[in-house]
Motif scaffolding. Structure first.
Motif, PDB file in Angstrom:
ATOM      1  N   CYS A 129       5.425  12.466 -11.184  1.00 37.41           N
ATOM      2  CA  CYS A 129       5.683  11.025 -11.170  1.00 37.41           C
ATOM      3  C   CYS A 129       5.843  10.496 -12.598  1.00 37.41           C
ATOM      4  CB  CYS A 129       4.531  10.284 -10.491  1.00 37.41           C
ATOM      5  SG  CYS A 129       4.313  10.671  -8.737  1.00 37.41           S
ATOM      6  N   ARG A 130       6.814   9.659 -12.794  1.00 44.82           N
ATOM      7  CA  ARG A 130       7.042   9.034 -14.092  1.00 44.82           C
ATOM      8  C   ARG A 130       6.466   7.618 -14.092  1.00 44.82           C
ATOM      9  NH1 ARG A 130      10.518  12.070 -17.026  1.00 44.82           N
ATOM     10  NH2 ARG A 130      11.682  13.681 -15.908  1.00 44.82           N
ATOM     11  N   SER A 131       5.996   7.210 -15.249  1.00 42.45           N
ATOM     12  CA  SER A 131       5.370   5.893 -15.368  1.00 42.45           C
ATOM     13  C   SER A 131       6.299   4.765 -14.915  1.00 42.45           C
ATOM     14  CB  SER A 131       4.936   5.653 -16.822  1.00 42.45           C
ATOM     15  OG  SER A 131       4.024   6.632 -17.237  1.00 42.45           O
ATOM     16  N   THR A 179      -5.448   2.329  -7.966  1.00 45.62           N
ATOM     17  CA  THR A 179      -4.413   3.139  -7.316  1.00 45.62           C
ATOM     18  C   THR A 179      -3.145   3.142  -8.158  1.00 45.62           C
ATOM     19  OG1 THR A 179      -3.620   1.260  -6.000  1.00 45.62           O
ATOM     20  CG2 THR A 179      -5.251   2.719  -4.983  1.00 45.62           C
ATOM     21  N   LEU A 180      -2.395   4.206  -8.016  1.00 45.11           N
ATOM     22  CA  LEU A 180      -1.080   4.335  -8.642  1.00 45.11           C
ATOM     23  C   LEU A 180      -0.076   4.468  -7.509  1.00 45.11           C
ATOM     24  CD1 LEU A 180      -1.995   6.895 -11.464  1.00 45.11           C
ATOM     25  CD2 LEU A 180      -1.655   4.421 -11.710  1.00 45.11           C
ATOM     26  N   VAL A 181       0.809   3.502  -7.374  1.00 55.05           N
ATOM     27  CA  VAL A 181       1.764   3.444  -6.263  1.00 55.05           C
ATOM     28  C   VAL A 181       3.139   3.909  -6.719  1.00 55.05           C
ATOM     29  CG1 VAL A 181       2.794   1.988  -4.486  1.00 55.05           C
ATOM     30  CG2 VAL A 181       0.492   1.464  -5.343  1.00 55.05           C
ATOM     31  N   ASN A 182       3.734   4.792  -5.940  1.00 55.49           N
ATOM     32  CA  ASN A 182       5.075   5.290  -6.241  1.00 55.49           C
ATOM     33  C   ASN A 182       6.118   4.292  -5.734  1.00 55.49           C
ATOM     34  OD1 ASN A 182       7.395   6.786  -6.744  1.00 55.49           O
ATOM     35  ND2 ASN A 182       7.152   8.065  -4.922  1.00 55.49           N
ATOM     36  N   THR A 183       6.799   3.632  -6.659  1.00 59.28           N
ATOM     37  CA  THR A 183       7.855   2.683  -6.287  1.00 59.28           C
ATOM     38  C   THR A 183       9.242   3.317  -6.368  1.00 59.28           C
ATOM     39  OG1 THR A 183       8.028   1.856  -8.569  1.00 59.28           O
ATOM     40  CG2 THR A 183       6.479   0.732  -7.098  1.00 59.28           C
ATOM     41  N   GLY A 184       9.294   4.598  -6.739  1.00 57.74           N
ATOM     42  CA  GLY A 184      10.578   5.283  -6.838  1.00 57.74           C
ATOM     43  C   GLY A 184      11.168   5.581  -5.469  1.00 57.74           C
ATOM     44  N   SER A 185      12.429   5.927  -5.452  1.00 53.52           N
ATOM     45  CA  SER A 185      13.118   6.187  -4.183  1.00 53.52           C
ATOM     46  C   SER A 185      12.866   7.594  -3.650  1.00 53.52           C
ATOM     47  CB  SER A 185      14.627   5.968  -4.352  1.00 53.52           C
ATOM     48  OG  SER A 185      15.134   6.818  -5.371  1.00 53.52           O
ATOM     49  N   THR A 186      12.336   8.477  -4.506  1.00 56.71           N
ATOM     50  CA  THR A 186      12.061   9.854  -4.084  1.00 56.71           C
ATOM     51  C   THR A 186      10.584  10.191  -4.270  1.00 56.71           C
ATOM     52  OG1 THR A 186      12.594  10.708  -6.297  1.00 56.71           O
ATOM     53  CG2 THR A 186      14.392  10.614  -4.679  1.00 56.71           C
ATOM     54  N   SER A 187      10.165  11.248  -3.624  1.00 55.47           N
ATOM     55  CA  SER A 187       8.770  11.671  -3.732  1.00 55.47           C
ATOM     56  C   SER A 187       8.492  12.249  -5.117  1.00 55.47           C
ATOM     57  CB  SER A 187       8.454  12.733  -2.678  1.00 55.47           C
ATOM     58  OG  SER A 187       8.587  12.205  -1.377  1.00 55.47           O
ATOM     59  N   CYS A 188       7.218  12.200  -5.530  1.00 58.11           N
ATOM     60  CA  CYS A 188       6.812  12.759  -6.816  1.00 58.11           C
ATOM     61  C   CYS A 188       5.356  13.202  -6.712  1.00 58.11           C
ATOM     62  CB  CYS A 188       6.997  11.745  -7.944  1.00 58.11           C
ATOM     63  SG  CYS A 188       5.980  10.242  -7.779  1.00 58.11           S
ATOM     64  N   THR A 189       4.849  13.867  -7.730  1.00 56.63           N
ATOM     65  CA  THR A 189       3.478  14.374  -7.671  1.00 56.63           C
ATOM     66  C   THR A 189       2.648  13.924  -8.873  1.00 56.63           C
ATOM     67  OG1 THR A 189       4.076  16.430  -8.817  1.00 56.63           O
ATOM     68  CG2 THR A 189       4.193  16.430  -6.405  1.00 56.63           C
ATOM     69  N   LEU A 190       1.332  13.847  -8.643  1.00 59.32           N
ATOM     70  CA  LEU A 190       0.371  13.557  -9.703  1.00 59.32           C
ATOM     71  C   LEU A 190      -0.709  14.631  -9.661  1.00 59.32           C
ATOM     72  CD1 LEU A 190      -0.141   9.679  -9.342  1.00 59.32           C
ATOM     73  CD2 LEU A 190       1.017  10.862 -11.223  1.00 59.32           C
TER      74      LEU A 190
END
Length: 212
Positions: A71-73, A95-106
């Motif tokens: 995941c990118r900032s 929490t850190l919410v992914n607002t991107g259009s694709t999945s990512c990992t932390l």
């Protein structure tokens, strides 16, 4: 008699000439046969090479399918979701919410920095609480959580530490930070002892799947 000899000589010449023609033709055919073999072998090798290259390309393409990047900032938003006090300590969950259009990992521990009202850095010491780390896969709009613990002013008498106006959070394995403000960014982090007060000590746990 003379005519007989001339005819005999002529017959031998004709035989020699015919034999020469046959030999030349045979050599030419042999040459054609030998020259076509390397060409055929080269063509076969090229075909084999192309097939091998094609297989490698398909294999490489297949190996990248399903891979998820970190995941990118720029595609994350931080929120504080809870805060509670216990025995002189404050525990907060962000929490850190992914607002991107694709999945990512932390994976791992986030970085933290307390900031003052004008954005200046305040004394901050981040201690990693030993805990199991795991890769958290975030689909669009999914979130990962981490806990932050620090001592409050209880037990330090008249000693005081500066209050932060905001908290800078750097996601695991990222280079750019997120900033939370308002009540989510106000932290009075104490530490050490009354005789040797240390401000800004934060205990953080690794990111985990958000159970909220």
């Amino acid at each position: 008699m003379r005519h007989f000899r001339e005819d005999h000589v002529n017959d031998r010449k004709r035989i020699f000439t015919a034999t020469s023609v046959i030999l030349v033709a045979g050599l030419a055919l042999a040459a054609c046969g030998s020259s076509s073999s390397p060409s055929s072998t080269s063509s076969s090798k090229q075909t084999s090479s192309l097939k091998s290259s094609s297989k490698k390309t398909k294999s490489s393409a297949a190996s990248t399918v399903g891979q998820v990047s970190r995941c990118r900032s720029a595609n994350l938003v931080a929120h504080m979701v809870s805060t509670q006090g216990a025995a002189g300590s404050i525990i907060r969950t962000y929490t850190l919410v992914n607002t991107g259009s694709t999945s990512c990992t932390l994976y791992g521990y986030p970085g933290l920095q307390l900031l003052g009202a004008s954005g200046q850095k305040l004394p901050t010491e981040v201690l990693r609480t030993p805990a199991a780390e795991a890769t958290v896969k975030l689909a669009h709009d999914a979130s990962a959580a981490f806990s932050l613990k620090y001592a409050d002013s209880t037990g330090y008498g008249s000693e005081s530490c500066p209050s932060s106006a905001s908290l800078e959070i750097t996601p695991p394995n990222a280079y750019h930070s997120l900033t939370v403000t308002g009540s989510a960014g106000v932290i009075d982090a104490f530490g050490g002892t009354t005789q040797a007060l240390k401000c800004g000590i934060l205990n953080v746990e690794p990111v985990a799947a958000d159970q909220g």
